[in-house]
Scaffold this active site. Sequence first.
Site: not given
Length: 293
Positions: A223, A90-91, A228, A198
């Site tokens: 992500s 996700g980053s 998650h 999220d």
Amino acid sequence: MFENMTEEQARREILNVTKEYCEKYHNVKKQFQNGDRIPYASRVYDSEEMVNLVDSSLEFWLTSGRYTKEFEKEFAKYLQVKYCSLVNSGSSANLTAFMTLTSPLLKERRIKRGDEVITVAAGFPTTVAPLIQYGAVPVFVDVTIPQYNIDVSQLENALSEKTKAVMIAHTLGNPFNLSAVKKFCQEHELWLVEDNCDALGTKYCIDGEEKFTGTIGDIGTSSFYPPHHMTMGEGGAVYTNNPLLHRIIRSFRDWGRDCVCTSGQDNSCGHRFDKQYGELPLGYDHKYGATRL
């Protein structure tokens, strides 16, 4: 064990044994006893996931392959968005989404070093880190309580002649005020990046139409880290309805490639070495030469 088997037969045998192994050792329901630890969340999977995992490893294709292609197609279909690109986290999804907006292909709307991006003061680090890494300036606005999402009443005060984008997350699955933020971005010709890590599966009604969060802005990110909604162990995705943004996303993800060939293919267009790009010599490999990023 595999002496009289073809490779396909051996593979099928391994996957059958994997299924039995998972059902015997992983999917056994344990009776609760007083004093047992109760986790707030847990992995939910069955033998199908484990079989797919082993199936992929037996193929031993170490870059994006058939499972990647299938996931991107089905994930985009679920979100009702045109394009999806799988990444390693996700980053990285947030980094790719932001860096896409720095491409010269976007001309006057390109984000340059020193340009400003509106975000929130109370958010996740990797929503902001790509801005700082590149040299853009995050302009922080506050959040409301108890929603912990952006206070949209502060947007106009955060705006300057250097503002190029808004990049914020939906906090803990609760969507921020997309109607107000989207309208603000449209009025001032700003990019909107939704960090949807999220909020996967959340729907928001905007302009009388119900859409998934992450698909209302110009780019959305997800992500697939274990906490998650679903996980690959790691993993993330970047998605958009804009074909130009999709092209740039793919190029940034794939180390500067600008090519229609999928992983494992080569020169499917037949013109990889017969073009000239800018001041590069005639015949320069267009897989890299045409990116102009």
